[in-house]
Design a protein around this motif. Structure first.
Motif, PDB file in Angstrom:
ATOM      1  N   SER A  51      -4.233   8.167  20.819  1.00 18.68           N
ATOM      2  CA  SER A  51      -4.084   7.234  21.944  1.00 18.68           C
ATOM      3  C   SER A  51      -2.729   7.463  22.615  1.00 18.68           C
ATOM      4  N   TYR A  52      -2.634   7.027  23.851  1.00 19.82           N
ATOM      5  CA  TYR A  52      -1.391   7.191  24.605  1.00 19.82           C
ATOM      6  C   TYR A  52      -0.218   6.501  23.910  1.00 19.82           C
ATOM      7  N   ASN A  53      -0.433   5.286  23.428  1.00 18.44           N
ATOM      8  CA  ASN A  53       0.649   4.554  22.762  1.00 18.44           C
ATOM      9  C   ASN A  53       1.091   5.258  21.485  1.00 18.44           C
ATOM     10  N   TYR A  87      -2.356  13.008  29.450  1.00  8.84           N
ATOM     11  CA  TYR A  87      -2.588  11.570  29.471  1.00  8.84           C
ATOM     12  C   TYR A  87      -2.499  11.052  30.915  1.00  8.84           C
ATOM     13  N   ASN A  89      -3.003   8.761  33.920  1.00 11.00           N
ATOM     14  CA  ASN A  89      -3.221   7.304  33.976  1.00 11.00           C
ATOM     15  C   ASN A  89      -3.093   6.659  32.598  1.00 11.00           C
ATOM     16  N   ASP A  90      -2.209   7.216  31.768  1.00  6.71           N
ATOM     17  CA  ASP A  90      -1.934   6.675  30.424  1.00  6.71           C
ATOM     18  C   ASP A  90      -3.172   6.635  29.522  1.00  6.71           C
ATOM     19  N   CYS A  91      -4.110   7.520  29.755  1.00 10.65           N
ATOM     20  CA  CYS A  91      -5.314   7.651  28.919  1.00 10.65           C
ATOM     21  C   CYS A  91      -5.458   9.122  28.534  1.00 10.65           C
ATOM     22  N   PRO A  92      -6.015   9.403  27.352  1.00 11.17           N
ATOM     23  CA  PRO A  92      -6.219  10.808  26.991  1.00 11.17           C
ATOM     24  C   PRO A  92      -7.097  11.531  28.015  1.00 11.17           C
ATOM     25  N   GLN A  94      -9.876  13.570  29.809  1.00 11.58           N
ATOM     26  CA  GLN A  94     -11.315  13.681  29.571  1.00 11.58           C
ATOM     27  C   GLN A  94     -11.579  15.046  28.937  1.00 11.58           C
TER      28      GLN A  94
END
Length: 185
Positions: A51-53, A87, A89-92, A94
């Motif tokens: 995850s990004y965090n 990442y 938009n702070d998401c892994p 696609q």
């Protein structure tokens, strides 16, 4: 008579990766066969991003502890280049969007995350996570061979990967660390 030098894995090692193709790629590093170098295998690698965090946390550990001794990768390189690439938009990323030419950068990110995870003291889960991330780094490098497609990111990933090999207890060996480091040279 002669001892075979392995780059950290033997046939009996238990590699905890979710896909058989990635297990094969990490075992065969740095000589991964072409039949594994497919977009579906690249997508498998991208699907393994934390995850990004968690990635941010491991990057902070990496730069808080490890970089006091080794300066192979800069904070701005990770913050401004690697994290935004993988990442958005702070998401892994696609999984189907990962391109072959990004594999060395992905390997570098996995190496930084693996080393950052090693810096979390007294946490067996972090050690297992570090090992898995190091295997993902090896798979990324193997699927886009640094021997055929050299890049600065590949050399950086190899150096950080070698530094991950030194303190790990399961695969610890100076010979392994130096053989991986030699590949970077």
């Amino acid at each position: 008579m002669f001892k075979t030098l392995s780059l950290g894995n033997s046939e009996n090692d238990d590699i905890s990766l979710p896909y058989l193709e990635l297990q094969q790629a990490t075992r065969m590093f740095p000589f991964v066969p072409q039949y594994l170098c497919t977009p579906s295998t690249f997508a498998q690698l991208a699907s393994c991003l934390p995850s990004y965090n968690r990635a941010l946390e491991l990057v902070e550990f990496y730069f808080s502890f490890f970089t006091r001794f080794c300066h192979h990768v800069t904070y701005s390189q990770v913050r401004d280049d690697l994290l935004p690439a993988f990442y958005p938009n702070d998401c892994p990323l696609q999984p189907d969007l990962l391109r072959e030419d990004q594999l060395h950068d992905l390997a570098l990110l996995f190496a930084v995350l693996a080393r950052g995870s090693l810096d979390i003291m007294n946490d067996p889960a972090a050690a297992a996570e570090s090992e898995s991330l190091a295997h993902l780094c090896r798979a990324s490098l193997g699927l886009y061979s640094p021997l055929a497609h050299g890049s600065v990111s590949a050399c950086q990933a190899i150096f950080v990967l070698a530094m991950c090999s030194m303190p790990r207890t399961r695969y610890f060996s100076h010979e392994v660390a130096w053989s991986i480091m030699g590949l970077g040279f």
